[in-house]
Design a protein around this motif. Structure first.
Motif, mmCIF file in Angstrom:
data_model
loop_
_atom_site.group_PDB
_atom_site.id
_atom_site.type_symbol
_atom_site.label_atom_id
_atom_site.label_comp_id
_atom_site.label_asym_id
_atom_site.label_seq_id
_atom_site.Cartn_x
_atom_site.Cartn_y
_atom_site.Cartn_z
ATOM 1 N N GLN A 93 0.825 -1.205 0.000
ATOM 2 C CA GLN A 93 0.000 0.000 0.000
ATOM 3 C C GLN A 93 0.863 1.260 0.000
ATOM 4 O O GLN A 93 0.556 2.227 -0.707
ATOM 5 N N PHE A 94 1.937 1.235 0.769
ATOM 6 C CA PHE A 94 2.815 2.402 0.810
ATOM 7 C C PHE A 94 3.477 2.642 -0.538
ATOM 8 O O PHE A 94 3.503 3.763 -1.055
ATOM 9 N N ASP B 225 1.380 5.691 -1.678
ATOM 10 C CA ASP B 225 2.155 6.834 -1.181
ATOM 11 C C ASP B 225 3.324 7.193 -2.092
ATOM 12 O O ASP B 225 3.590 8.377 -2.317
ATOM 13 N N SER B 226 4.029 6.175 -2.589
ATOM 14 C CA SER B 226 5.200 6.439 -3.435
ATOM 15 C C SER B 226 4.893 6.425 -4.921
ATOM 16 O O SER B 226 5.780 6.691 -5.743
ATOM 17 N N THR C 296 9.877 -1.827 6.006
ATOM 18 C CA THR C 296 8.838 -1.830 7.030
ATOM 19 C C THR C 296 9.385 -2.465 8.294
ATOM 20 O O THR C 296 10.332 -3.254 8.252
ATOM 21 N N VAL D 9 6.883 2.390 8.224
ATOM 22 C CA VAL D 9 7.752 2.395 7.048
ATOM 23 C C VAL D 9 8.898 3.360 7.331
ATOM 24 O O VAL D 9 8.671 4.513 7.720
ATOM 25 N N LYS E 122 6.320 6.686 7.443
ATOM 26 C CA LYS E 122 4.883 6.539 7.714
ATOM 27 C C LYS E 122 4.685 5.508 8.815
ATOM 28 O O LYS E 122 5.411 4.530 8.905
#
Length: 410
Positions: free
Chosen positions: A180-181, A185-186, A296, A392, A404
């Motif tokens: 998900q990150f 996000d990235s 992570t 993260v 995060k």
């Protein structure tokens, strides 16, 4: 954290169990069936890689358990009981881990074990500990099957061993959280996935892939390496031609560092992301071009948790020459869960250990709930931590920095 082999209890294991049942032959009063609590020694075992590539993490685990034992003795946490530590080196391999489990079971003063680091090592130990009713709490294992059974991914969850617990959350949430990150996000939509074929690495890569593709991401390619590999030239060529925007690596820092470095030196200005097995200061030492890489880790950033302030202060004051590393807080909490369980068992038995002390401690750990270094420490019906917090990290200015923190929403 850190496959499959049936654990056969050998004649030596059976002998060890028999010895345990007979009690300690040494000068120390046996903790199992200890009569009066006065002068009773309770040993907390530690199994971790204390030598080899992963020793930085393993020594941090050992030191953190040692600190918990010292604090329990200083405060007389359990009146009449003195705690001791017995740390054994598994070199991050299943066979030594199995031998260590046998040795710990044979010591009747041992009422709990913290470790191991690696999920593959845990697989070799679980049956031995369970047969002896000896509680095992890992601060680092993330392989889901260890607590929920081999069919967990199909929704058929069954706890294999009553004596197994962990303070680290599992790859069932760690891999998807990373996906998900990276995707949301990235904004990375095309990823090359590599794993080291070990229980931890392969499992982490699989759960990452499942969530990443579910989100709409594309897998540019997949490769497998060996944990001892250090030359990744062939894989670097494949990643370069794949058009991948990032690499996800399921494995640990000794291989992840050189892999990322070789990718960067080949002109690939893309991040490598991995799990908690990668999030070590030694990863940055191995890879001077690691800026922008991600990893992570289970739980929140211990360095920034208000609940961890005293642990950090006490660790520094104790003078350990090695850092507590990724799992220090979780190791301290694992040891303290055993200490709390012993305390509750003794309290419920008129100030002394019962004849079935090991089994009683297993039952007591299941009911544990306290505020620890890493937050609330308690366990669900599978022996998994109820704390699902994840973080993260990214490499920035030569150190891991929080990018995060949160929980996985699946």
């Amino acid at each position: 954290m850190r496959h499959r082999s049936a654990v056969v209890v050998s004649i030596s294991v059976i002998a060890a169990l028999s010895l345990s049942a007979c009690g300690s032959r040494g000068d120390k009063k046996s903790a199992d069936g200890g009569g009066s609590g006065s002068g009773t020694t309770v040993t907390i075992g530690v199994d971790a890689p204390l030598t080899g590539d992963l020793s930085a993490i393993g020594i941090g685990i050992k030191n953190s358990v040692d600190l918990a034992v010292k604090k329990a003795n200083e405060t007389n946490e359990v009146p009449g009981v003195k705690f001791a530590i017995k740390a054994l080196d598994d070199t991050a391999k299943p066979a030594p881990g199995q031998q260590n489990a046998t040795q710990l079971v044979a010591d009747s003063t041992v009422l709990g074990v913290v470790g191991p680091l690696n999920s593959s090592v845990a697989q070799s130990m679980q049956q031995i500990f369970n047969d002896a009713n000896l509680v095992e709490i890992s601060p680092a294992n993330t392989g889901v099957a260890l607590s929920q059974g081999e069919k967990w991914a199909t929704g058929e969850k069954k706890r294999p061993f009553k004596s197994y617990f962990r303070t680290a959350t599992t790859d069932a949430v760690q891999g998807p959280f990373a996906a998900q990150f990276l995707y949301t996000d990235s904004k990375k939509t095309k990823v090359f996935i590599i794993d080291d074929q070990k229980t931890y690495g392969a499992g982490l890569a699989a759960t990452f892939k499942g969530e990443f593709t579910k989100l709409g991401g594309t897998v540019a390619g997949e490769e497998h390496v060996n944990p001892d590999d250090r030359d990744f030239s062939a894989i670097v060529t494949k990643v370069k031609s794949s058009g991948a925007e990032a690499v996800y690596y399921g494995g640990e820092y000794p291989a992840a560092g050189p892999l990322s470095l070789q990718l960067k030196e080949a002109g690939l200005n893309i991040p490598l992301m991995g799990g908690d097995g990668m999030q070590s200061a030694d990863y940055i030492k191995l890879n001077p071009k690691s800026t922008g890489d991600f990893a992570t880790a289970v739980g929140g950033d211990v360095e920034k948790l208000p609940t961890a302030a005293k642990f950090i202060s006490d660790y520094k004051a104790a003078g350990y020459k090695d850092p507590f590393e990724t799992y220090g807080g979780y190791s301290y909490d694992s040891a303290w869960a055993i200490i709390e369980a012993v305390k509750n068992v003794v309290s419920a038995n008129n100030g002394k250990l019962p004849s079935n002390a090991r089994a009683a401690v297993v039952d007591a750990v299941q009911k544990i709930s306290f505020d620890g270094v890493t937050g609330k420490v308690s366990f669900d019906e599978f022996g998994d931590t109820t704390n699902k917090q994840l973080t993260v990290y990214t490499v920035k200015d030569g150190k891991w920095d929080v990018a995060k923190s949160g929980t996985f929403n699946g």
